[in-house]
Design an enzyme around this catalytic site. Structure first.
Site, PDB file in Angstrom:
ATOM      1  N   GLU A   8       1.127  -1.178  -0.422  1.00 50.23           N
ATOM      2  CA  GLU A   8       0.147   0.013   0.427  1.00 50.23           C
ATOM      3  C   GLU A   8       0.978   1.018  -0.364  1.00 50.23           C
ATOM      4  O   GLU A   8       1.277   1.792   0.965  1.00 50.23           O
ATOM      5  CB  GLU A   8      -0.906   0.043   1.350  1.00 50.23           C
ATOM      6  CG  GLU A   8      -1.725   1.140   1.215  1.00 50.23           C
ATOM      7  CD  GLU A   8      -2.526   1.464   2.412  1.00 50.23           C
ATOM      8  OE1 GLU A   8      -2.846   2.396   2.931  1.00 50.23           O
ATOM      9  OE2 GLU A   8      -3.291   0.158   3.191  1.00 50.23           O
ATOM     10  N   HIS A 170      -8.908   0.831   0.050  1.00 53.30           N
ATOM     11  CA  HIS A 170      -8.253   2.243   0.581  1.00 53.30           C
ATOM     12  C   HIS A 170      -9.768   2.984   0.936  1.00 53.30           C
ATOM     13  O   HIS A 170     -10.300   2.828   0.838  1.00 53.30           O
ATOM     14  CB  HIS A 170      -6.883   2.613   0.080  1.00 53.30           C
ATOM     15  CG  HIS A 170      -6.479   3.349   0.418  1.00 53.30           C
ATOM     16  ND1 HIS A 170      -6.633   5.446   0.287  1.00 53.30           N
ATOM     17  CD2 HIS A 170      -4.952   3.755   1.140  1.00 53.30           C
ATOM     18  CE1 HIS A 170      -5.807   5.295   0.931  1.00 53.30           C
ATOM     19  NE2 HIS A 170      -4.449   4.407   1.455  1.00 53.30           N
ATOM     20  N   ASP A 295       2.223   2.508   3.864  1.00 51.72           N
ATOM     21  CA  ASP A 295       1.690   3.615   3.592  1.00 51.72           C
ATOM     22  C   ASP A 295       2.944   4.625   3.168  1.00 51.72           C
ATOM     23  O   ASP A 295       2.201   6.222   3.455  1.00 51.72           O
ATOM     24  CB  ASP A 295       0.776   3.580   4.931  1.00 51.72           C
ATOM     25  CG  ASP A 295      -0.325   4.282   4.332  1.00 51.72           C
ATOM     26  OD1 ASP A 295      -0.306   4.901   3.106  1.00 51.72           O
ATOM     27  OD2 ASP A 295      -1.301   4.552   5.307  1.00 51.72           O
TER      28      ASP A 295
END
Length: 382
Positions: A8, A170, A295
């Site tokens: 991600e 997401h 992230d």
């Protein structure tokens, strides 16, 4: 640990900021030196930090909300196509280090399936899955929310299952109406601290309880941030989804939500660098349902990697599976021998986990202990 795969990891094009200006999330310098610059970069600072922190592969996706924040269907489709073509071009410069998730407009499920097929058809484009940033906005006031547990979205889910494309769900910001009603008086809770998990948790559980995973048993759905609170609420979720109370709930009558984890539902560690939380998730959903992520650039690459490499107290095998191998089992295109990424599963020793260290370093030393490499002085861990 060497050879980590991060799933991600955000990337952007300037056109995406028309839907949502991410610089509003924090003053400049709070989220990295320059959040916008870090989003736009692929082969500079990002790659340098990957090299320094044992990240072999980053799977990139268009930063939230992407096409989901565009209310006009035609404009949303054009943004998705533009982003996919630009991302494919960036990935193609270094397919051994980068892969991508396909962005889609979800106004029209059939069109979404067609765009996924277009991007998936050529392996050299480097796509390994799909990114959907929560609900699709619609309406002139942006207050219409389109959720993918509705039956009409089966046309999209069918394509994702057929192609073997995992779908990463997401978070994104709330609608203007919901923001005013729920978060305006407490804006610090509207996003990462609470609001993201609330909204994604509802959407994911909606998809599961609507029977989507039962109708498409080979479909895989991934969520970040250590499961958006779901793993820690699983007992109560399953306990309260009482079949006598909700006889018309479409989910399979003989299954619990927890039963989908590790087969069709998966979580990543993105932005949630807590060892107790990880251990709880491992106990609730199993290590095979968990994958490493950072992230970036909303989170620090060194911070996420130091946590995972040095502060996660699990077995060496579990560490390597979560850090690498599980991703290859879920995002199978990363490990496709006929594809362009060519990654392979590895064991702890190959990833530098749990051994005595590099042979050339050890040959010149007396072995003082496994935890400290000097008899008299406490040394910093390297």
């Amino acid at each position: 640990m060497y050879g980590k795969i991060a799933l991600e990891e955000a990337w952007a094009i300037p056109e995406n900021f028309k839907a949502y200006d991410v610089s509003s999330l924090a003053p400049k310098g709070v989220i990295g030196d320059d959040l916008i610059a870090n989003l736009l970069d692929v082969h500079g600072t990002r790659l340098t930090q990957m090299d320094s922190n044992g990240v072999e592969m980053m799977v990139l996706s268009l930063s939230s909300p992407g096409p989901q924040g565009v209310t006009n269907p035609k404009d949303a489709e054009e943004l998705a196509t533009l982003a996919n073509d630009r991302l494919a071009a960036e990935i193609s410069k270094n397919l051994k280090r980068f892969a991508g998730l396909v962005s889609l407009s979800m106004h029209d499920p059939a069109q979404a399936g067609e765009e996924l097929r277009r991007c998936w058809g050529d392996k050299t484009k480097g796509f390994v899955g799909v990114i959907l940033n929560d609900y699709q906005s619609a309406g002139e006031d942006k207050n219409i929310m389109m959720f993918y547990d509705e039956e009409k979205y089966d046309a999209f889910w069918k394509v994702a299952e057929e192609l073997g494309a995992p779908v990463y769900l997401h978070p994104r910001e709330p609608t203007p109406l919901i923001y005013d009603e729920m978060w305006k008086a407490r804006p610090w809770l509207a996003y990462s601290a609470l609001g993201y998990a609330h909204r994604i948790g509802m959407h994911v559980l909606g998809i599961v309880t609507a029977g989507v995973l039962d109708r498409f048993p080979r479909l895989k759905v991934v969520i970040g941030h250590m499961g958006e609170h779901i793993p820690y609420d699983l007992y109560r979720i399953d306990h309260k989804l009482n079949r006598a109370r909700f006889p018309n709930m479409p989910m399979a009558k003989d299954k619990l939500v927890r039963g989908y984890f590790g087969e069709q539902l998966f979580v990543t560690t993105s932005g949630h660098f807590s060892t107790p939380a990880l251990l709880c998730a491992m106990q609730e959903i199993g290590s095979r349902a968990i994958m490493f992520s950072i992230d970036y650039p909303f989170e620090s690459i060194p911070n996420g990697c130091v946590w995972f490499d040095e502060h996660v107290a699990v077995s060496n095998r579990d560490l390597v599976d979560i850090g690498r191998n599980n991703a290859l089992r879920v995002f199978t295109r990363l490990a496709d021998s006929e594809g362009v990424h060519g990654l392979e599963e590895k064991g702890p020793r190959e990833c530098g986990v749990g051994g005595l260290g590099l042979k050339k370093e050890r040959e010149r030393e007396v072995e003082y202990g496994l935890y400290n490499r000097d008899w008299d002085k406490r040394l910093e861990r390297r």
